[in-house]
Design a protein around this motif. Sequence first.
Motif, PDB file in Angstrom:
ATOM      1  N   ALA A 165      69.905 -22.322  55.758  1.00 10.62           N
ATOM      2  CA  ALA A 165      68.997 -21.434  56.012  1.00 10.62           C
ATOM      3  C   ALA A 165      69.100 -20.855  57.658  1.00 10.62           C
ATOM      4  N   LYS A 166      69.319 -21.855  58.469  1.00 12.14           N
ATOM      5  CA  LYS A 166      69.678 -21.979  59.810  1.00 12.14           C
ATOM      6  C   LYS A 166      71.351 -21.625  60.353  1.00 12.14           C
ATOM      7  N   ASN A 167      72.044 -21.544  59.347  1.00 12.18           N
ATOM      8  CA  ASN A 167      73.415 -21.580  59.681  1.00 12.18           C
ATOM      9  C   ASN A 167      73.738 -22.653  60.500  1.00 12.18           C
ATOM     10  N   THR A 168      73.289 -23.815  60.397  1.00  8.28           N
ATOM     11  CA  THR A 168      73.564 -24.793  61.362  1.00  8.28           C
ATOM     12  C   THR A 168      73.883 -26.039  60.731  1.00  8.28           C
ATOM     13  N   VAL A 169      75.021 -26.782  61.181  1.00  4.94           N
ATOM     14  CA  VAL A 169      75.666 -28.108  60.973  1.00  4.94           C
ATOM     15  C   VAL A 169      75.296 -29.043  61.916  1.00  4.94           C
ATOM     16  N   TYR A 170      75.152 -30.181  61.476  1.00  7.88           N
ATOM     17  CA  TYR A 170      74.786 -31.258  62.233  1.00  7.88           C
ATOM     18  C   TYR A 170      76.089 -32.420  62.358  1.00  7.88           C
ATOM     19  N   LEU A 171      76.082 -33.076  63.079  1.00  8.58           N
ATOM     20  CA  LEU A 171      76.982 -34.481  63.139  1.00  8.58           C
ATOM     21  C   LEU A 171      76.239 -35.531  63.657  1.00  8.58           C
ATOM     22  N   ARG A 172      75.738 -36.362  62.705  1.00 11.03           N
ATOM     23  CA  ARG A 172      75.022 -37.689  63.061  1.00 11.03           C
ATOM     24  C   ARG A 172      76.182 -38.825  63.491  1.00 11.03           C
ATOM     25  N   MET A 173      76.251 -39.324  64.738  1.00 12.19           N
ATOM     26  CA  MET A 173      77.249 -40.265  65.141  1.00 12.19           C
ATOM     27  C   MET A 173      76.581 -41.408  65.339  1.00 12.19           C
ATOM     28  N   ASN A 174      76.978 -42.530  64.444  1.00 12.30           N
ATOM     29  CA  ASN A 174      76.379 -43.924  64.752  1.00 12.30           C
ATOM     30  C   ASN A 174      77.391 -44.792  65.279  1.00 12.30           C
ATOM     31  N   SER A 175      77.067 -46.064  65.624  1.00 13.38           N
ATOM     32  CA  SER A 175      78.106 -47.123  66.151  1.00 13.38           C
ATOM     33  C   SER A 175      79.078 -46.640  66.885  1.00 13.38           C
ATOM     34  N   LEU A 176      78.917 -45.966  67.856  1.00 13.42           N
ATOM     35  CA  LEU A 176      79.811 -44.946  68.861  1.00 13.42           C
ATOM     36  C   LEU A 176      80.679 -45.989  69.682  1.00 13.42           C
ATOM     37  N   GLU A 177      81.879 -45.767  69.611  1.00  8.42           N
ATOM     38  CA  GLU A 177      82.771 -46.610  70.456  1.00  8.42           C
ATOM     39  C   GLU A 177      83.584 -45.671  71.504  1.00  8.42           C
ATOM     40  N   PRO A 178      84.098 -46.283  72.583  1.00 11.98           N
ATOM     41  CA  PRO A 178      84.673 -45.804  73.638  1.00 11.98           C
ATOM     42  C   PRO A 178      85.818 -44.836  72.928  1.00 11.98           C
ATOM     43  N   GLU A 179      86.397 -45.226  72.056  1.00 14.59           N
ATOM     44  CA  GLU A 179      87.450 -44.395  71.550  1.00 14.59           C
ATOM     45  C   GLU A 179      86.905 -42.933  70.802  1.00 14.59           C
ATOM     46  N   ASP A 180      85.772 -42.846  70.758  1.00 12.39           N
ATOM     47  CA  ASP A 180      84.966 -41.676  70.365  1.00 12.39           C
ATOM     48  C   ASP A 180      84.856 -40.616  71.353  1.00 12.39           C
ATOM     49  N   THR A 181      85.399 -41.261  72.577  1.00 13.63           N
ATOM     50  CA  THR A 181      84.990 -40.191  73.703  1.00 13.63           C
ATOM     51  C   THR A 181      86.115 -38.968  73.544  1.00 13.63           C
ATOM     52  N   ALA A 182      85.315 -37.790  73.588  1.00 15.00           N
ATOM     53  CA  ALA A 182      86.137 -36.386  73.265  1.00 15.00           C
ATOM     54  C   ALA A 182      85.415 -35.351  73.669  1.00 15.00           C
ATOM     55  N   VAL A 183      86.093 -34.183  73.672  1.00 17.45           N
ATOM     56  CA  VAL A 183      85.267 -32.914  73.496  1.00 17.45           C
ATOM     57  C   VAL A 183      85.132 -32.830  71.951  1.00 17.45           C
ATOM     58  N   TYR A 184      84.007 -32.218  71.338  1.00 19.61           N
ATOM     59  CA  TYR A 184      83.684 -31.860  70.259  1.00 19.61           C
ATOM     60  C   TYR A 184      83.616 -30.567  69.978  1.00 19.61           C
ATOM     61  N   TYR A 185      84.303 -30.119  69.131  1.00 21.91           N
ATOM     62  CA  TYR A 185      84.483 -28.657  68.586  1.00 21.91           C
ATOM     63  C   TYR A 185      83.680 -28.325  67.475  1.00 21.91           C
ATOM     64  N   CYS A 186      83.030 -27.512  67.311  1.00 23.96           N
ATOM     65  CA  CYS A 186      82.502 -27.010  66.057  1.00 23.96           C
ATOM     66  C   CYS A 186      83.401 -25.801  65.529  1.00 23.96           C
ATOM     67  N   HIS A 187      83.835 -25.800  64.185  1.00 23.65           N
ATOM     68  CA  HIS A 187      84.625 -24.668  63.648  1.00 23.65           C
ATOM     69  C   HIS A 187      84.076 -24.017  62.343  1.00 23.65           C
ATOM     70  N   ALA A 188      84.100 -23.076  62.041  1.00 24.32           N
ATOM     71  CA  ALA A 188      83.697 -22.376  60.921  1.00 24.32           C
ATOM     72  C   ALA A 188      84.605 -21.427  60.218  1.00 24.32           C
ATOM     73  N   VAL A 189      84.616 -21.265  59.090  1.00 20.69           N
ATOM     74  CA  VAL A 189      85.322 -20.251  58.285  1.00 20.69           C
ATOM     75  C   VAL A 189      84.404 -19.404  57.676  1.00 20.69           C
ATOM     76  N   ILE A 190      84.119 -18.070  58.282  1.00 19.77           N
ATOM     77  CA  ILE A 190      82.910 -17.192  57.808  1.00 19.77           C
ATOM     78  C   ILE A 190      83.617 -15.722  57.565  1.00 19.77           C
ATOM     79  N   ARG A 191      82.721 -15.214  56.592  1.00 24.59           N
ATOM     80  CA  ARG A 191      83.111 -13.949  56.009  1.00 24.59           C
ATOM     81  C   ARG A 191      82.182 -12.941  56.964  1.00 24.59           C
TER      82      ARG A 191
END
Length: 121
Positions: free
Chosen positions: A74-100
């Motif tokens: 309903a809000k056109n929103t997606v979430y990413l819950r990240m637990n147990s984060l590790e140094p290897e998870d360091t990055a720029v995180y990008y949201c991508h969508a396929v939309i009409r």
Amino acid sequence: QVQLVESGGGLVQPGGSLTLSCTASGSIFSIVSMDWYRQAPGKERELVAVITSGGSTNYGDSVKGRFTISRESAKNTVYLRMNSLEPEDTAVYYCHAVIRPTILSARLNYWGPGTQVTVSS
């Protein structure tokens, strides 16, 4: 015009948690899928997690069991819950969508500007 805006990135200690969110706005007829990619310095962009309009999910091998993707349609929103984060998870995180964008439109790809996640003590 369709826009994706991410939020929730930041600095977190190893073992900590963060939740990213991404909201799509603008001319949207339907959202086929929304997903998260990440790109670390010197590495290629990789798929982190995807969720389809039907609710099916898939995860990259490196995050299975630690990350969870969810959505509020309903809000056109997606979430990413990240637990147990590790140094290897360091990055720029990008949201991508396929939309009409309209009923007459083909499926188009959209990207957000990215949000930095840094895992460090």
